[in-house]
Scaffold this active site. Structure first.
Site, PDB file in Angstrom:
ATOM      1  N   HIS A   1      -3.816  -0.842  -6.007  1.00 43.56           N
ATOM      2  CA  HIS A   1      -4.345  -1.963  -6.852  1.00 43.56           C
ATOM      3  C   HIS A   1      -4.436  -1.590  -8.418  1.00 43.56           C
ATOM      4  O   HIS A   1      -3.860  -2.340  -9.376  1.00 43.56           O
ATOM      5  CB  HIS A   1      -5.541  -2.558  -6.281  1.00 43.56           C
ATOM      6  N   GLU A   2      -5.114  -0.626  -8.457  1.00 47.87           N
ATOM      7  CA  GLU A   2      -5.433  -0.417 -10.010  1.00 47.87           C
ATOM      8  C   GLU A   2      -4.065   0.123 -10.784  1.00 47.87           C
ATOM      9  O   GLU A   2      -3.803  -0.175 -11.724  1.00 47.87           O
ATOM     10  CB  GLU A   2      -6.256   0.872  -9.986  1.00 47.87           C
TER      11      GLU A   2
ATOM     12  N   VAL B   1       6.799 -13.087 -24.137  1.00 50.15           N
ATOM     13  CA  VAL B   1       7.296 -12.781 -23.130  1.00 50.15           C
ATOM     14  C   VAL B   1       8.281 -13.599 -22.616  1.00 50.15           C
ATOM     15  O   VAL B   1       7.893 -14.691 -22.435  1.00 50.15           O
ATOM     16  CB  VAL B   1       6.610 -12.072 -21.891  1.00 50.15           C
ATOM     17  N   GLU B   2       9.565 -13.569 -22.459  1.00 48.67           N
ATOM     18  CA  GLU B   2      10.432 -14.470 -21.731  1.00 48.67           C
ATOM     19  C   GLU B   2       9.901 -14.766 -20.194  1.00 48.67           C
ATOM     20  O   GLU B   2       9.787 -13.691 -19.529  1.00 48.67           O
ATOM     21  CB  GLU B   2      11.837 -14.334 -21.641  1.00 48.67           C
ATOM     22  N   SER B   3       9.373 -15.893 -19.927  1.00 46.15           N
ATOM     23  CA  SER B   3       8.820 -16.247 -18.606  1.00 46.15           C
ATOM     24  C   SER B   3       9.651 -15.929 -17.106  1.00 46.15           C
ATOM     25  O   SER B   3       9.049 -15.224 -16.348  1.00 46.15           O
ATOM     26  CB  SER B   3       8.132 -17.513 -18.354  1.00 46.15           C
TER      27      SER B   3
ATOM     28  N   CYS C   1       1.014  -1.070   0.151  1.00 50.67           N
ATOM     29  CA  CYS C   1      -0.008   0.013   0.074  1.00 50.67           C
ATOM     30  C   CYS C   1       0.946   1.346   0.023  1.00 50.67           C
ATOM     31  O   CYS C   1       1.975   1.159   0.791  1.00 50.67           O
ATOM     32  CB  CYS C   1      -0.748   0.153   1.137  1.00 50.67           C
TER      33      CYS C   1
ATOM     34  N   ASP D   1      -0.125  -5.956   0.243  1.00 51.92           N
ATOM     35  CA  ASP D   1      -1.398  -6.346  -0.590  1.00 51.92           C
ATOM     36  C   ASP D   1      -0.993  -7.605  -1.357  1.00 51.92           C
ATOM     37  O   ASP D   1      -0.093  -7.638  -1.885  1.00 51.92           O
ATOM     38  CB  ASP D   1      -1.589  -5.092  -1.592  1.00 51.92           C
TER      39      ASP D   1
END
Length: 155
Positions: free
Chosen positions: A94-95, A75-77, A53, A60
């Site tokens: 969060h957003e 994307v390379e994991s 937060c 969070d």
């Protein structure tokens, strides 16, 4: 296309790599899509995503589901794992976390389509779910539901 050609520019795969200090310093890497021209969906689920937060510094927790239909790149994991882990000590709402992850992937990959579901666990008694997608899903690709049940408390 040989494996060497696909992987020759990666800097993190196959090496010990420390968790980045934050998302701004995290290196997301891509590889050429060996199935370019074929419509298919890729899903990454991160059921133990954490951030902080920005006001209280309290942790969070979220279950993230990232779906994308690649074009020229994947994307390379390992780099994605390190990027997501870099939020562990990063303060953001969060957003902001959810949409920032999506936009960073879109900027890197320029996918045919991408969506993210951020299913955040309650803080202050309120779960927050955040959803972002780049547009309508492409025709002819199976796009399953994300499969994360809404928060139900103790049941």
């Amino acid at each position: 296309m040989s494996d060497k050609t696909i992987y020759e520019n990666l800097t993190q795969l196959g090496t010990a790599t420390a968790l980045p200090d934050g998302p701004d310093t995290a290196v997301l890497e891509k590889v050429p899509n060996p199935q370019a021209g074929t419509l298919y969906m890729v899903r990454f689920a991160a059921p133990e995503f954490t951030s902080l937060c920005p006001i209280t510094g309290a942790p969070d927790f979220a279950h993230l589901v990232i779906d994308y239909v690649p074009k020229d790149y994947l994307v390379e994991s390992k780099s994605l794992k390190l990027f997501l882990g870099s939020f562990r000590n990063h303060g953001a709402f969060h957003e902001d976390c959810t949409v920032s992850i999506a936009r960073r992937l879109v900027d890197l990959l320029e996918p045919e389509w991408l969506r993210i579901g951020g299913y955040w666990y309650p803080r202050g008694g309120i779960p927050i779910d955040v959803f972002y997608q780049t547009g309508p899903a492409p025709e002819g690709v199976w796009i399953p539901e994300q499969g994360v049940a809404p928060y139900r408390g103790r049941g």
